[in-house]
Design a protein around this motif. Structure first.
Motif, PDB file in Angstrom:
ATOM      1  N   SER A  31       0.859  -1.174   0.000  1.00  0.00           N
ATOM      2  CA  SER A  31       0.000   0.000   0.000  1.00  0.00           C
ATOM      3  C   SER A  31       0.899   1.229   0.000  1.00  0.00           C
ATOM      4  N   THR A  32       0.774   2.057  -1.014  1.00  0.00           N
ATOM      5  CA  THR A  32       1.602   3.257  -1.080  1.00  0.00           C
ATOM      6  C   THR A  32       0.730   4.498  -0.940  1.00  0.00           C
ATOM      7  N   GLY A  33       1.286   5.475  -0.304  1.00  0.00           N
ATOM      8  CA  GLY A  33       0.589   6.743  -0.124  1.00  0.00           C
ATOM      9  C   GLY A  33       1.570   7.891  -0.205  1.00  0.00           C
ATOM     10  N   SER A  34       1.113   9.078   0.061  1.00  0.00           N
ATOM     11  CA  SER A  34       1.986  10.244  -0.047  1.00  0.00           C
ATOM     12  C   SER A  34       2.972  10.342   1.118  1.00  0.00           C
ATOM     13  N   GLN A  35       2.688   9.672   2.226  1.00  0.00           N
ATOM     14  CA  GLN A  35       3.550   9.775   3.404  1.00  0.00           C
ATOM     15  C   GLN A  35       4.411   8.543   3.664  1.00  0.00           C
ATOM     16  N   ALA A  36       4.026   7.371   3.123  1.00  0.00           N
ATOM     17  CA  ALA A  36       4.770   6.145   3.421  1.00  0.00           C
ATOM     18  C   ALA A  36       4.313   5.028   2.504  1.00  0.00           C
ATOM     19  N   ALA A  37       5.125   3.982   2.488  1.00  0.00           N
ATOM     20  CA  ALA A  37       4.734   2.731   1.842  1.00  0.00           C
ATOM     21  C   ALA A  37       4.602   1.700   2.951  1.00  0.00           C
ATOM     22  N   VAL A  38       3.533   0.926   2.909  1.00  0.00           N
ATOM     23  CA  VAL A  38       3.275  -0.076   3.930  1.00  0.00           C
ATOM     24  C   VAL A  38       3.294  -1.444   3.270  1.00  0.00           C
ATOM     25  N   LEU A  39       4.138  -2.339   3.815  1.00  0.00           N
ATOM     26  CA  LEU A  39       4.209  -3.704   3.323  1.00  0.00           C
ATOM     27  C   LEU A  39       3.497  -4.605   4.316  1.00  0.00           C
ATOM     28  N   GLY A  40       2.480  -5.284   3.866  1.00  0.00           N
ATOM     29  CA  GLY A  40       1.791  -6.271   4.686  1.00  0.00           C
ATOM     30  C   GLY A  40       2.333  -7.632   4.309  1.00  0.00           C
ATOM     31  N   ILE A  41       2.980  -8.321   5.247  1.00  0.00           N
ATOM     32  CA  ILE A  41       3.606  -9.610   4.970  1.00  0.00           C
ATOM     33  C   ILE A  41       2.660 -10.701   5.430  1.00  0.00           C
TER      34      ILE A  41
END
Length: 53
Positions: A31-41
């Motif tokens: 999930s990418t956004g303007s403030q961070a990228a989040v990796l769900g493992i």
């Protein structure tokens, strides 16, 4: 397990992490956004060390 990447983390570094996790058999929900990228493992993350050691 969730990994939150810093906003200024290079895309190449993110892709390197994803490739390494996928090589270990994990599925990654990105999930990418303007403030961070989040990796769900997704998978049995008990084999991972969250401190990188």
């Amino acid at each position: 397990m969730i990994i939150v990447m810093k906003p200024n983390a290079p895309v190449e570094e993110r892709n390197k992490i994803i490739a390494g996790l996928e090589a270990k058999g994990f599925k990654i929900d990105l999930s990418t956004g303007s403030q961070a990228a989040v990796l769900g493992i997704v998978g049995d993350t008990s084999i991972l060390n969250p401190h990188g050691q």
